[in-house]
Design a protein around this motif. Structure first.
Motif, short mmCIF file in Angstrom:
data_model
loop_
_atom_site.label_atom_id
_atom_site.label_comp_id
_atom_site.label_asym_id
_atom_site.label_seq_id
_atom_site.Cartn_x
_atom_site.Cartn_y
_atom_site.Cartn_z
N ASP A 193 16.40 -67.75 -42.47
CA ASP A 193 15.75 -67.46 -43.75
C ASP A 193 14.80 -66.28 -43.64
OD1 ASP A 193 14.06 -68.96 -42.18
OD2 ASP A 193 12.99 -69.81 -43.88
N THR A 196 19.44 -63.43 -47.09
CA THR A 196 19.01 -64.77 -47.49
C THR A 196 19.05 -64.95 -49.00
OG1 THR A 196 17.46 -64.48 -45.69
CG2 THR A 196 17.24 -66.46 -46.99
N ASN A 225 9.94 -70.93 -46.71
CA ASN A 225 11.23 -71.57 -46.53
C ASN A 225 11.62 -72.37 -47.76
OD1 ASN A 225 12.71 -74.25 -45.23
ND2 ASN A 225 13.39 -72.31 -44.39
N GLU A 235 19.20 -73.48 -41.75
CA GLU A 235 19.54 -73.15 -40.36
C GLU A 235 20.79 -73.89 -39.90
OE1 GLU A 235 17.34 -70.92 -39.29
OE2 GLU A 235 18.49 -70.45 -37.50
N ARG A 241 25.16 -71.01 -49.07
CA ARG A 241 23.91 -70.24 -49.07
C ARG A 241 22.73 -71.14 -48.73
NH1 ARG A 241 24.49 -67.82 -54.54
NH2 ARG A 241 22.50 -68.85 -54.82
N MET A 294 12.85 -70.07 -50.44
CA MET A 294 14.23 -69.63 -50.23
C MET A 294 15.20 -70.74 -50.62
SD MET A 294 14.16 -66.58 -49.35
CE MET A 294 12.56 -65.90 -49.72
N VAL A 329 19.93 -71.38 -45.25
CA VAL A 329 18.47 -71.47 -45.27
C VAL A 329 18.00 -72.67 -44.45
CG1 VAL A 329 16.46 -71.69 -46.74
CG2 VAL A 329 18.38 -70.33 -47.48
N ASN A 348 17.98 -70.32 -53.67
CA ASN A 348 19.40 -70.46 -53.38
C ASN A 348 20.01 -71.72 -53.96
OD1 ASN A 348 20.28 -68.14 -51.76
ND2 ASN A 348 18.56 -68.74 -50.49
#
Lengths: 232, 493, 101, 305
Positions: free
Chosen positions: D203, B178, B456, B298, B292, B459, B296, B463
């Motif tokens: 994630d 991730t 989340n 999905e 990327r 992340m 994250v 990214n």
């Protein structure tokens, strides 16, 4: 002569009782919550045997949600939720055992000595329909009262658990109990702690030290613990 | 070989890639192949592919990672020195094609020709488990003590609503899929809210600085540090920033370019080629960044599509970006990102530079000073908000613009074909690793950005930055780091 | 499956719940004890309804009320635990020796 | 023998889910159209073989019992969920007067199965997945129950068999279009897909399934597919008339509707972005739950009409 229903009943009863007992005998809080759920499911299934299909399934449904929340609270508040460190979370155990046994004995004696009326449910009675008619018919007031109570509970729960209170933040002046006599000043709390666990905070941070060379999994905590603020 | 194993051997090779220095882009391209399946967890992999050199400090994590693969497992080191204490894995030189080697290794693993590799580390708890202490808990203390070798959790302040429960510290990276390759984080969590974040190691460059075997590598390298704000810092005034930010201000741009002695560049096919090449690399880099972020969110299939486009663009194909953008809008990717998430304030944006700076509304770009670009009517694209969503828009906008510039360069080139002079664009390339001479942000931008975010969102924020920008956020520890740092949780993926 | 058997099982659950509620130090575990007792109560209500009332719907109604009580006691219990934790940072009964502050 | 039919339906649909899953992924990812169909058809069997060849790993001090039980519980719940759906008039494995409530219990226990799966590995990323799913699963379950009660109103019964029968003249999707939309969200959540995959998400490097391998992972994936099948059966029955069709009512209509819903959900799972959990919670409590109330009120009014 044991009928299938009897066999099912006694099996479920055994599951309900044994899992109910294990609830207080397991180290893992999550297991403990779901063991209680197992006990409820067994009782719910007994209700199905007693031909209360709605109540039985609704018990399972409701207790599923409740025990999920319970498990989350356990993990939140307990410092050792997985029970990987055995620890003693029991007090006045002998008294509790005596009280439990006495309660059971008393109730059992009452059951034994009472001449219980026997008017079993008539087969083919539309119990769910009757329950609905009762709830939304003659007993509407009771049902509504329960609804209002639940609403009041929701409001009360939010008020009690939220941070902002009528007199400022709920945690203002929050004082943890002391670990050692003469440690943190916590005047109202008697210095009687001996077991070495219990309170969740306010313990001397000095002992926290990262260990070396461990492989995969486990807790780590290497930032200095900040002692709680004192507003009082 | 049993039927079961034969069937398993026909499956794509489940590979967990430990991405090392300068291989991230090549690994991305490699994993587009249908014979390979890149998995997110070492538990789901059959082969551990170590791609590129691994930093000394990451070797311990790599060894732990190796042991997390289930049997049967094998390791392939591609373009990588065998890390110290790593047994004798199969190796592959950088210019060899890894896919046939991976397939062959996988086949041998299933037939038993290649025995499953054994553990590198002893499989035992760090301290005796039970039996010591008052309740047999295996160590001293319950609160803040270290029973059986693990520190107990301690309560910590809480950012969300002040309920000061146990905080949990974990270390992520350097191989976690991730995160950008090489990035190592230490996060302290309350629930899933981040209380403290620290960057322990900066991410690695996604492509090598100069390697003869990678055709596109050098170009990528040029694109990567094209961090436009650095020019401002060289000129030593933030006034230039405001000047440069006026889009039509040709005086400012002209004089800057003049100072740098680039006025005599003429538009030639050679320049057009180089420019198109550079713009393709830039677009590809941005698309990889978009990929990327999509992962994250999905959106794995769209992320793959993005990487496939990046791969094609990097090899010189012209790929329209607009359909991808439409697909993203339809997927709700923009709407899913909360407004204001990861917003940069102006000083922080200026210090970080790159597309993040332009996404925060500052029209600062190295290309403004280049005549080749001015002849193409290059203008700087900006966003307003400077948050994660703006950075996603910025990447897509710039990728689209780059494709446009590249194709226009090709169109214009024949008109100036009389000049055979093969001059390069970007005469005054910036030093390769400009993180060194960029003033680092004077506070820990990384910690500030992540504090209080939920997992989340964090992340997403991480990214939404290019590797160059993330590297600029890295602040080396003031005191020498204890090597006991590896004792954190160490989810070494 | 006589009514007596059902009531005995329910009595056992109540006894166990009482033991748990009295012996556990943690607030949350105490709530678990209460829940187990209510589990027994629920079984008593449904058993009596099924075996000795001809299936009068009011018996089922009572069971619904017991379930509502369970929900209320859990919710208020957790809210109190949270409030006490905010104030004292404790989650065990020994940490709470006064009702003030 | 309804259980045999249910088993056949389950097996066939699970294979269909697996195939359509890889096919949808390949199409949305715009893979070069070489062997797409063949790969998609073979992918599930290859995945099974890979999982069976692979060792089951372990972590340090997992909750072994619950780690083993969670996938089994998930699979069993999918089976129970499918068992309440009638295949033909009056033919269901579980034909009780309260099967809608039973379905609700299945939803609840699914949250627990997923939580236990993440909890038991004793590793941080699965645990975060488990928490997130519990936080998200409870409100979704709440709104799905409102929606389902809406379908029970015209049938005047809590039995799925009666609910299907009540759609003889007009399907519930026409009476309560909002309901089907809201219920489909539950399907994504129950089978941990795309925009509602808060448990096994990318994630978290696989989330609750991030630490399992081998047969345990296979069971878990199988259970996810089976749960999607059970959900599709339930949604078809509650809103699309189940086994009812324009000609000759029978299980084929149910299967057809299930395949359509499965394709829809798999496609949505691969092509819709997931909101960060806190944002999704806000949407759930402040937008979707009131919508569910609205749906219920509207269903009530229509039923009284």
């Amino acid at each position: 002569m044991v009928s299938g229903t009897d066999l099912a009943f006694w099996t479920l009863a055994a599951i309900a009782i044994v899992s109910g007992w294990r609830v207080f005998r397991t180290d893992s809080m999550v297991r403990s919550a779901f063991l209680l759920l197992l006990s409820f499911i067994a009782v719910g299934l007994i209700m199905l045997l007693l031909r209360a299909p709605y109540l039985g399934v609704a018990t399972i449904f409701m207790m599923g949600v409740e025990m999920m929340v319970m498990a989350l609270f356990m993990v939140m508040f307990m410092m050792n939720p997985a029970g990987l460190n055995p620890m003693n979370m029991v007090h006045q155990e002998r008294f509790a055992i005596v009280a439990g046994v006495l309660a059971f004995a008393g109730l059992a004696a009452a059951v034994w000595l009472t001449d219980l009326p026997h008017h079993p449910l008539v087969a083919g009675r539309p119990v769910i329909r009757e329950l609905g008619m009762e709830l939304l018919g003659r007993s509407m007031l009771i049902f509504e009262t329960a609804g209002v109570t639940l609403l009041a509970t929701m409001i009360g729960t939010v008020v009690l658990s939220s941070r902002s209170g009528r007199f400022g933040p709920a945690d203002a002046g929050s004082l943890p109990p002391t670990m050692t006599p003469g440690g943190m000043p916590a005047g109202r709390i008697p210095k009687k702690r001996s077991g070495g666990h219990g309170g969740h905070g306010g313990h001397a941070p000095s002992a926290a030290s990262p260990t070396a060379g461990e492989p995969a999994h486990g807790h780590a905590n290497d930032h200095p613990h900040q002692p709680p603020e004192h507003h009082a | 070989m049993s039927a079961l194993r034969a069937l398993a051997a026909a499956a794509p090779v489940a590979v967990f890639v430990a991405v090392g220095e300068g291989t991230s882009d090549r690994v991305d391209d490699l994993c587009l192949r249908a014979e390979i399946e890149r998995v997110a967890s070492p538990r789901h992999a059959s082969v551990l592919l170590v791609a590129g050199g691994v930093r000394e400090r990451d070797v311990a994590s790599l060894r732990r990672l190796h042991d997390q693969l289930p049997h049967p497992r094998a390791t392939l080191c591609w373009a990588s020195d065998i890390p110290a204490h790593f047994g004798t894995p199969r190796t592959l030189p950088p210019d060899a094609a890894p896919v046939p080697a991976l397939r062959e290794l996988y086949r041998q693993l299933l037939t038993g020709e290649h025995p499953s590799e054994s553990d590198l580390l002893p499989d035992e708890p760090p301290a005796p488990w039970r039996g010591i202490g008052e309740y047999g808990q295996g160590g001293k203390g319950m609160m803040g003590g270290t029973p059986y070798g693990r520190p107990m959790p301690m309560t910590d302040d809480d950012l969300r609503d002040g309920l000061a429960l146990d905080a949990y510290t974990l270390r992520l990276g350097p191989f976690m899929p991730t995160l950008p390759a090489g990035l190592v984080l230490t996060l302290t969590l309350q629930g899933d809210v981040i209380q403290h974040a620290r960057m322990e190691s900066p991410p690695l460059w996604p492509a090598p600085p100069s390697s003869p075997h990678a055709a596109h590598a050098a170009a990528v390298r040029e694109v990567e540090p094209l961090d436009d704000s650095s020019i401002l810092h060289k000129q030593g005034s933030s006034a230039a920033a405001s000047k440069g930010s006026k889009l039509g201000d040709s005086d400012a741009t002209g004089s800057s370019a003049g100072q740098r002695g680039q006025d005599d560049s003429r538009y030639t096919p050679g320049i057009a080629r180089t420019l198109a090449h550079r713009e393709h690399q830039r677009a590809a880099q941005h698309l990889r960044g978009v990929a990327r972020m999509l992962a994250v969110l999905e959106l794995a299939p769209l992320a793959e599509r993005c990487r496939r486009m990046a791969c094609a663009i990097q090899h010189g194909d012209s790929v329209p970006i607009a359909p991808l953008r439409r697909a993203l809008v339809r997927s709700g990717a923009f709407a899913a990102i909360p407004a204001g998430l990861g917003q940069l304030d102006p000083p922080m944006a200026r210090a970080l530079g790159g597309a993040a700076l332009r996404a925060a509304g500052h029209a600062v770009d190295e290309r403004l000073y280049d005549r080749a670009y001015r002849e193409l009517n290059f203008r700087v694209l900006t966003q307003r908000d400077g948050d994660v969503r703006a950075r996603l828009h910025q990447w897509l906008d710039e990728a689209e613009q780059s494709m446009h510039l590249a194709s226009r360069a090709g169109d214009l080139a024949p008109a100036a074909a009389s000049h055979a002079d093969e001059r390069d664009v970007g005469h005054d390339p910036l030093p390769a690793d400009d993180a060194a001479n960029m003033p680092a942000p004077n506070h820990d931008a990384f910690a500030t950005l992540l504090r209080g975010l939920e997992w989340n969102e964090a992340m997403l924020v991480i990214n939404s930055f290019e590797v160059a920008v993330l590297r600029r956020m890295y602040r080396p520890p003031k005191d020498p780091p204890e090597e006991a740092g590896a004792t954190h949780h160490g989810h070494a993926m | 499956m006589s009514l007596q058997a059902i009531l005995l099982v329910a009595a056992a659950l109540i006894g166990l719940g009482l033991y748990g509620a009295l012996s556990q130090k943690s607030f949350v575990m105490l709530l678990m004890g209460l829940e187990l007792m209510l589990n027994g109560v629920l079984l008593i209500v449904v058993g009596c309804w099924s075996r000795s009332t001809d299936g009068d719907p009011k018996g089922q109604l009572l069971a619904i009320i017991v379930m509502a009580v369970m929900a209320v006691d859990m919710a208020i219990g957790f809210a109190l635990v949270t409030a006490v934790y905010r104030k004292r940072q404790v989650d065990v009964i020994e940490g709470l020796t006064t009702m003030k502050h | 023998m309804p259980w045999l039919g249910t088993l056949v339906l389950l097996g066939g649909s699970v294979v269909f889910v697996a195939v359509i899953d890889s096919l949808a992924f390949a199409l949305i990812a715009q893979r070069p159209p070489v062997n797409l169909m063949r790969d998609a058809l073979l992918a599930p069997w290859r995945a099974v073989a890979v999982s069976l060849v692979r060792q089951q790993n372990r972590t340090e001090h997992p909750d072994r019992l619950n780690w083993a039980l969670a996938p089994a519980l998930y699979l069993a719940l999918a089976g129970i969920g499918l068992a309440v759906v009638p295949l033909a008039p009056g033919v269901a494995v579980i034909d009780a007067p309260t099967t809608v409530v039973l379905w609700g219990a299945v939803e609840t226990l699914t949250v627990i199965a997923v939580f236990l799966h993440g909890w038991s590995a004793n590793a941080p990323l699965p645990l975060i997945g488990a928490y997130r799913y519990a936080a998200m699963g409870l409100p979704i379950m709440l709104l799905s129950m409102f929606v389902l009660i809406g379908t029970a109103l015209p049938a005047q019964s809590l039995s799925v068999v009666d609910i299907v029968a009540s759609q003889h003249d007009v399907w519930n999707v026409l009476r309560q279009p909002l309901g089907l939309f809201l219920f489909l969200l539950l399907g994504l959540s129950l089978s941990l897909r795309g925009p509602f995959d808060y448990a096994d998400s990318a994630d978290l490097a696989g989330g609750t399934a991030g630490e399992v391998s081998g047969a345990a992972r296979l069971t878990w994936q199988l259970a996810r597919h089976a749960m999607l099948v059970a959900f599709a059966a339930m949604a078809s029955s509650a809103f699309l008339g189940g086994y009812l069709g324009p000609v000759r009512a029978g299980p084929w209509w149910l299967a057809l509707k299930m395949l359509v819903l499965i394709t829809l959900l798999v496609g949505a799972g691969h092509s819709l972005a997931r909101l960060p959990p806190s944002r999704m919670l806000t949407v759930l409590w402040t937008v979707l739950l009131p919508l569910a109330f609205l749906d219920l009120a509207q269903a009530g009014v229509v039923a009284l009409w």
